[in-house]
Design an enzyme around this catalytic site. Structure first.
Site, PDB file in Angstrom:
ATOM      1  N   ASN A  63     -20.742 -30.533   0.486  1.00 29.78           N
ATOM      2  CA  ASN A  63     -21.118 -31.900   0.852  1.00 29.78           C
ATOM      3  C   ASN A  63     -22.485 -32.230   0.264  1.00 29.78           C
ATOM      4  OD1 ASN A  63     -21.973 -30.007   2.828  1.00 29.78           O
ATOM      5  ND2 ASN A  63     -22.206 -31.584   4.384  1.00 29.78           N
ATOM      6  N   CYS A 116     -11.007 -37.978   3.683  1.00 33.01           N
ATOM      7  CA  CYS A 116     -10.682 -36.828   2.821  1.00 33.01           C
ATOM      8  C   CYS A 116      -9.217 -36.441   2.937  1.00 33.01           C
ATOM      9  CB  CYS A 116     -11.596 -35.644   3.115  1.00 33.01           C
ATOM     10  SG  CYS A 116     -13.220 -35.873   2.368  1.00 33.01           S
ATOM     11  N   GLU A 149     -14.876 -31.793   0.330  1.00 28.13           N
ATOM     12  CA  GLU A 149     -13.533 -31.941  -0.240  1.00 28.13           C
ATOM     13  C   GLU A 149     -13.553 -32.949  -1.382  1.00 28.13           C
ATOM     14  OE1 GLU A 149     -14.489 -32.019   2.893  1.00 28.13           O
ATOM     15  OE2 GLU A 149     -12.876 -31.538   4.282  1.00 28.13           O
ATOM     16  N   CYS A 177     -18.355 -35.829   1.145  1.00 29.88           N
ATOM     17  CA  CYS A 177     -17.826 -34.605   1.754  1.00 29.88           C
ATOM     18  C   CYS A 177     -17.559 -33.531   0.703  1.00 29.88           C
ATOM     19  CB  CYS A 177     -16.525 -34.889   2.492  1.00 29.88           C
ATOM     20  SG  CYS A 177     -16.716 -35.824   4.017  1.00 29.88           S
ATOM     21  N   CYS A 186     -12.124 -34.947   7.251  1.00 27.69           N
ATOM     22  CA  CYS A 186     -12.224 -36.273   7.872  1.00 27.69           C
ATOM     23  C   CYS A 186     -11.057 -37.145   7.406  1.00 27.69           C
ATOM     24  CB  CYS A 186     -13.563 -36.925   7.520  1.00 27.69           C
ATOM     25  SG  CYS A 186     -13.648 -37.564   5.824  1.00 27.69           S
ATOM     26  N   GLU A 212     -25.250 -35.091   0.819  1.00 25.03           N
ATOM     27  CA  GLU A 212     -25.706 -36.236   1.606  1.00 25.03           C
ATOM     28  C   GLU A 212     -26.787 -37.007   0.857  1.00 25.03           C
ATOM     29  OE1 GLU A 212     -26.669 -34.682   5.502  1.00 25.03           O
ATOM     30  OE2 GLU A 212     -24.555 -34.307   5.941  1.00 25.03           O
TER      31      GLU A 212
HETATM   32  N1  THU Z   1     -18.142 -32.952   6.085  1.00 26.19           N
HETATM   33  C1  THU Z   1     -17.486 -32.400   5.014  1.00 26.19           C
HETATM   34  O1  THU Z   1     -18.080 -32.226   3.933  1.00 26.19           O
HETATM   35  N2  THU Z   1     -16.199 -32.050   5.183  1.00 26.19           N
HETATM   36  C2  THU Z   1     -15.518 -32.083   6.364  1.00 26.19           C
HETATM   37  O2  THU Z   1     -14.369 -31.663   6.416  1.00 26.19           O
HETATM   38  C3  THU Z   1     -16.174 -32.609   7.573  1.00 26.19           C
HETATM   39  C4  THU Z   1     -17.517 -33.220   7.364  1.00 26.19           C
HETATM   40  C5  THU Z   1     -19.560 -33.295   5.917  1.00 26.19           C
HETATM   41  C6  THU Z   1     -19.884 -34.745   5.829  1.00 26.19           C
HETATM   42  C7  THU Z   1     -21.334 -34.749   6.263  1.00 26.19           C
HETATM   43  O3  THU Z   1     -22.155 -34.435   5.138  1.00 26.19           O
HETATM   44  C8  THU Z   1     -21.428 -33.604   7.260  1.00 26.19           C
HETATM   45  O4  THU Z   1     -20.286 -32.788   7.013  1.00 26.19           O
HETATM   46  C9  THU Z   1     -21.420 -34.063   8.717  1.00 26.19           C
HETATM   47  O5  THU Z   1     -20.369 -34.916   8.973  1.00 26.19           O
END
Ligand code: THU
Length: 134
Positions: free
Chosen positions: A44, A91, A57, A55, A88, A46
């Site tokens: 991920n 994704c 994925e 994310c 999520c 941010e």
């Molecule tokens: N996140 C992912 O990268 N994949 C997931 O399956 C769930 C959430 C990330 C998004 C964000 O950067 C952090 O986790 C918190 O939601």
């Protein structure tokens, strides 16, 4: 020799270490095995402008398509916490574009594999590319 799944888990774990998640503190790594046999990873990413975060994925799907693959055979998603780190909603849709209904989604934690579900279990009645052909 490591099984394919263990290799994918190790790659997802290593990629999770590179997550840029200073805002949530929630680090996630992913590893896709594509139909070519190649493995693609993502973490991920941010952003200070929160909605621009991506994310793990989504990062892995981007790496896969950029690498010339378009079919997901299986994917490992590895996150922290006590609960299952399930993809999520957005994704799930991103993955279903490239994954068959029976493609395994391996939900992992730092401790290893926690649960395997299929694409169809994660996103039943999905809107797929075929919907555009009818
Ligand atoms: N996140 C992912 O990268 N994949 C997931 O399956 C769930 C959430 C990330 C998004 C964000 O950067 C952090 O986790 C918190 O939601």
């Amino acid at each position: 020799m490591m099984s394919n799944l263990n290799e994918m888990i190790e790659l997802a774990r290593a990629t999770r270490e590179r997550a840029h998640a200073p805002y949530s503190g929630f680090h996630v790594g992913a590893c896709i095995r594509a139909s070519s046999g190649r493995l693609y990873v993502g973490c991920n990413v941010e952003n200070a402008a929160y909605p621009q975060g991506q994310c793990a994925e989504a990062t892995a799907v981007g790496a896969m398509v950029s690498g010339g693959d378009t079919r997901i055979v299986e994917i490992v998603v590895l996150g922290g916490g006590q609960r299952l780190c399930t993809p999520c909603g957005g994704c799930r849709q991103r993955l279903s574009e490239f994954a068959a209904a029976d493609a395994p989604i391996h939900i992992c934690g730092p401790d290893g594999l926690r649960k395997t579900v299929t694409m169809d279990e994660l996103l039943p009645y999905s809107f797929s590319p075929e919907n555009l052909e009818d």
